[in-house]
Motif scaffolding. Structure first.
Motif, PDB file in Angstrom:
ATOM      1  N   GLY A   1       0.835  -1.462  -0.129  1.00 58.14           N
ATOM      2  CA  GLY A   1      -0.044  -0.080   0.091  1.00 58.14           C
ATOM      3  C   GLY A   1       0.863   1.327   0.060  1.00 58.14           C
ATOM      4  O   GLY A   1       0.437   2.193  -0.913  1.00 58.14           O
ATOM      5  N   THR A   2       2.066   1.226   0.607  1.00 61.64           N
ATOM      6  CA  THR A   2       2.917   2.360   0.923  1.00 61.64           C
ATOM      7  C   THR A   2       3.578   2.507  -0.603  1.00 61.64           C
ATOM      8  O   THR A   2       3.604   3.757  -1.025  1.00 61.64           O
ATOM      9  CB  THR A   2       3.863   2.132   2.020  1.00 61.64           C
ATOM     10  N   VAL A   3       4.206   1.440  -0.973  1.00 61.44           N
ATOM     11  CA  VAL A   3       4.930   1.644  -2.319  1.00 61.44           C
ATOM     12  C   VAL A   3       3.857   2.016  -3.409  1.00 61.44           C
ATOM     13  O   VAL A   3       4.284   2.921  -4.304  1.00 61.44           O
ATOM     14  CB  VAL A   3       5.510   0.429  -2.736  1.00 61.44           C
ATOM     15  N   GLY A   4       2.552   1.648  -3.419  1.00 58.94           N
ATOM     16  CA  GLY A   4       1.627   1.739  -4.475  1.00 58.94           C
ATOM     17  C   GLY A   4       1.349   3.334  -4.620  1.00 58.94           C
ATOM     18  O   GLY A   4       1.330   4.112  -5.575  1.00 58.94           O
ATOM     19  N   GLY A   5       1.236   3.986  -3.334  1.00 56.43           N
ATOM     20  CA  GLY A   5       0.797   5.317  -3.261  1.00 56.43           C
ATOM     21  C   GLY A   5       2.088   6.218  -3.821  1.00 56.43           C
ATOM     22  O   GLY A   5       1.969   7.230  -4.522  1.00 56.43           O
ATOM     23  N   LEU A   6       3.388   5.827  -3.643  1.00 55.20           N
ATOM     24  CA  LEU A   6       4.405   6.473  -3.999  1.00 55.20           C
ATOM     25  C   LEU A   6       4.601   6.490  -5.510  1.00 55.20           C
ATOM     26  O   LEU A   6       4.988   7.269  -6.250  1.00 55.20           O
ATOM     27  CB  LEU A   6       5.646   6.011  -3.273  1.00 55.20           C
ATOM     28  N   LEU A   7       4.324   5.256  -5.857  1.00 53.71           N
ATOM     29  CA  LEU A   7       4.532   4.896  -7.575  1.00 53.71           C
ATOM     30  C   LEU A   7       3.279   5.821  -8.098  1.00 53.71           C
ATOM     31  O   LEU A   7       3.587   6.297  -9.217  1.00 53.71           O
ATOM     32  CB  LEU A   7       4.305   3.488  -7.825  1.00 53.71           C
ATOM     33  N   ALA A   8       2.163   5.832  -7.589  1.00 55.84           N
ATOM     34  CA  ALA A   8       1.048   6.537  -8.281  1.00 55.84           C
ATOM     35  C   ALA A   8       1.374   7.998  -8.222  1.00 55.84           C
ATOM     36  O   ALA A   8       0.715   8.758  -9.274  1.00 55.84           O
ATOM     37  CB  ALA A   8      -0.162   6.294  -7.533  1.00 55.84           C
ATOM     38  N   SER A   9       2.114   8.611  -7.474  1.00 55.72           N
ATOM     39  CA  SER A   9       2.589   9.945  -7.304  1.00 55.72           C
ATOM     40  C   SER A   9       3.530  10.189  -8.530  1.00 55.72           C
ATOM     41  O   SER A   9       3.877  11.287  -9.028  1.00 55.72           O
ATOM     42  CB  SER A   9       3.307  10.399  -6.010  1.00 55.72           C
ATOM     43  N   ALA A  10       4.086   9.096  -8.887  1.00 56.51           N
ATOM     44  CA  ALA A  10       5.500   9.341  -9.960  1.00 56.51           C
ATOM     45  C   ALA A  10       4.877   9.097 -11.395  1.00 56.51           C
ATOM     46  O   ALA A  10       5.290   9.569 -12.453  1.00 56.51           O
ATOM     47  CB  ALA A  10       6.266   8.436  -9.652  1.00 56.51           C
ATOM     48  N   VAL A  11       3.684   8.382 -11.523  1.00 59.60           N
ATOM     49  CA  VAL A  11       3.016   8.021 -12.687  1.00 59.60           C
ATOM     50  C   VAL A  11       2.224   9.214 -13.026  1.00 59.60           C
ATOM     51  O   VAL A  11       1.026   9.322 -12.210  1.00 59.60           O
ATOM     52  CB  VAL A  11       2.407   6.707 -12.787  1.00 59.60           C
ATOM     53  N   THR A  12       2.099   9.998 -14.023  1.00 56.52           N
ATOM     54  CA  THR A  12       1.525  11.204 -14.156  1.00 56.52           C
ATOM     55  C   THR A  12       0.307  10.911 -15.334  1.00 56.52           C
ATOM     56  O   THR A  12      -0.406  11.803 -15.547  1.00 56.52           O
ATOM     57  CB  THR A  12       2.240  12.455 -14.544  1.00 56.52           C
ATOM     58  N   GLY A  13       0.390   9.880 -16.024  1.00 59.93           N
ATOM     59  CA  GLY A  13      -0.695   9.725 -17.171  1.00 59.93           C
ATOM     60  C   GLY A  13      -2.014   9.650 -16.616  1.00 59.93           C
ATOM     61  O   GLY A  13      -2.825  10.332 -17.488  1.00 59.93           O
ATOM     62  N   ARG A  14      -2.482   9.227 -15.695  1.00 58.50           N
ATOM     63  CA  ARG A  14      -3.621   9.005 -15.284  1.00 58.50           C
ATOM     64  C   ARG A  14      -4.320   9.822 -14.188  1.00 58.50           C
ATOM     65  O   ARG A  14      -5.389   9.619 -13.622  1.00 58.50           O
ATOM     66  CB  ARG A  14      -4.111   7.466 -14.656  1.00 58.50           C
ATOM     67  N   THR A  15      -3.550  11.059 -13.944  1.00 59.36           N
ATOM     68  CA  THR A  15      -4.022  12.119 -12.858  1.00 59.36           C
ATOM     69  C   THR A  15      -4.117  13.308 -13.584  1.00 59.36           C
ATOM     70  O   THR A  15      -3.779  13.725 -14.780  1.00 59.36           O
ATOM     71  CB  THR A  15      -2.988  12.002 -11.792  1.00 59.36           C
ATOM     72  N   ASP A  16      -4.419  14.404 -12.680  1.00 61.27           N
ATOM     73  CA  ASP A  16      -4.689  15.689 -13.272  1.00 61.27           C
ATOM     74  C   ASP A  16      -3.645  16.619 -12.608  1.00 61.27           C
ATOM     75  O   ASP A  16      -3.015  16.523 -11.715  1.00 61.27           O
ATOM     76  CB  ASP A  16      -6.392  16.337 -13.182  1.00 61.27           C
ATOM     77  N   ASP A  17      -3.822  18.032 -13.237  1.00 67.08           N
ATOM     78  CA  ASP A  17      -2.993  18.827 -12.645  1.00 67.08           C
ATOM     79  C   ASP A  17      -2.829  19.143 -11.282  1.00 67.08           C
ATOM     80  O   ASP A  17      -1.822  19.169 -10.580  1.00 67.08           O
ATOM     81  CB  ASP A  17      -3.557  20.249 -13.466  1.00 67.08           C
ATOM     82  N   TYR A  18      -4.091  19.090 -10.579  1.00 64.46           N
ATOM     83  CA  TYR A  18      -4.117  19.392  -9.176  1.00 64.46           C
ATOM     84  C   TYR A  18      -3.440  18.244  -8.105  1.00 64.46           C
ATOM     85  O   TYR A  18      -2.899  18.467  -7.161  1.00 64.46           O
ATOM     86  CB  TYR A  18      -5.603  19.619  -8.786  1.00 64.46           C
ATOM     87  N   TYR A  19      -3.873  17.268  -8.728  1.00 71.49           N
ATOM     88  CA  TYR A  19      -3.223  16.039  -8.058  1.00 71.49           C
ATOM     89  C   TYR A  19      -1.696  16.089  -8.193  1.00 71.49           C
ATOM     90  O   TYR A  19      -1.048  15.688  -6.987  1.00 71.49           O
ATOM     91  CB  TYR A  19      -3.807  14.543  -8.449  1.00 71.49           C
ATOM     92  N   ARG A  20      -1.310  16.270  -9.210  1.00 71.06           N
ATOM     93  CA  ARG A  20       0.114  16.486  -9.519  1.00 71.06           C
ATOM     94  C   ARG A  20       0.822  17.605  -8.534  1.00 71.06           C
ATOM     95  O   ARG A  20       1.967  17.523  -8.215  1.00 71.06           O
ATOM     96  CB  ARG A  20       0.683  16.748 -10.853  1.00 71.06           C
TER      97      ARG A  20
END
Lengths: 154, 66
Positions: free
Chosen positions: A49-68
Motif C-alpha cells: 500500500g505504501t509503495v503503491g501510493g508513491l508509485l502513483a505519485s510518480a506516474v502522471t498519465g492517469r492523474t490531473d494537474d491538481y493531484y500532481r
C-alpha cells in the motif's frame, strides 16, 4: 466523438485522491510494524500500500494537474528531508575522519573506528519508510492548506 | 488567480463532477480551480475556454489587466 471503452472517467481520476490517503495510512502503520519486526502477509499488504501510493505519485498519465501539484509538495518535502539527511551524514563523516585521528595523535593509543555516520546510515529501510511518511505529510499539509482557503471544501 | 468558472458552471446547471468529466479532470481539480486554490495549466485553461466558448481572459483574471 469516437467510442473509447477504456477512457478514464471522472470517478477514475478522483480515485487517485482517495488512494493517497490509504497509502498514507499504510506508511504510518508500516513504521511500527517494521520497528517491532512484524512479518507475514499483513506486513506485505501494508508495504504494498505504501509503495503503491508513491508509485502513483510518480506516474502522471492517469492523474490531473491538481493531484500532481499536491504530489509535488510531497516530493519537495522528501527532497528537503533527504538532502538534510545526507548533509548530516556528511558532517558525521567529517567527524569520523577528524576525531579519531586527533584522539589517536593525542593519546598515542588505538583510535576508535568510524561511528557517527555509521550510526546515521545504519538502516536504509527505516530511512525509506521515514521518507514515505514525509512524502504523505507534505501532501497532507498542502491538502489541509487548500481546505483552509476553500470556501466550500472539497 | 480569480476566475468565473463557478458562475459559468452554475449558468449551465452543471455539477462539479459533470464539468470535471467534460474537462477530463477530477472533481477535486474543478473545486480547487473554482476556489482559486489552484491555477490550471495552459492546456487546461484552453480546454475550459473552448468548452465555454469564451476567451481565456473572460474566464480568468490575473489582476494585471485594466
Amino acid at each position: 466523438m469516437p467510442y473509447r471503452p477504456y477512457a478514464m472517467t471522472e470517478t477514475d481520476r478522483s480515485y487517485a485522491y482517495k488512494y493517497v490517503w490509504f497509502s498514507a495510512a499504510c506508511s504510518v502503520v508500516l513504521l511500527p510494524l517494521y520497528l517491532f519486526g512484524a512479518q507475514g502477509l499483513p506486513y506485505g499488504w501494508v508495504f504494498g500500500g505504501t509503495v503503491g501510493g508513491l508509485l502513483a505519485s510518480a506516474v502522471t498519465g492517469r492523474t490531473d494537474d491538481y493531484y500532481r501539484s499536491l504530489c509535488a509538495v510531497g516530493h519537495r518535502w522528501v527532497a528537503c528531508a533527504l538532502s538534510l539527511y545526507i548533509l548530516a551524514g556528511w558532517f558525521l563523516y567529517l567527524t569520523d575522519v577528524g576525531s579519531p585521528a586527533g584522539r589517536g595523535m593525542l593519546s598515542a593509543g588505538i583510535s576508535p573506528g568510524p561511528t557517527g555516520a555509521a550510526a546515521l546510515f545504519f538502516d536504509g529501510q527505516l530511512a525509506a519508510i521515514m521518507l514515505a511518511i514525509i512524502y504523505h505529510a507534505g501532501y497532507g499539509f498542502q491538502w489541509l492548506r487548500d481546505r483552509a482557503w476553500s470556501e466550500d471544501g472539497a | 488567480m480569480k476566475n468565473r468558472l463557478k458562475v459559468l458552471r452554475a449558468e449551465r446547471d452543471w455539477s462539479q463532477a459533470e464539468l470535471a468529466g467534460r474537462l477530463d479532470v477530477s472533481r477535486q481539480a474543478v473545486n480547487a480551480i473554482e476556489t482559486g486554490k489552484h491555477d490550471p495549466s495552459l492546456p487546461l485553461a484552453f480546454k475550459i475556454a473552448r468548452l465555454f466558448d469564451m476567451p481565456i481572459e473572460d474566464i480568468f483574471d490575473d489582476g494585471e489587466t485594466a
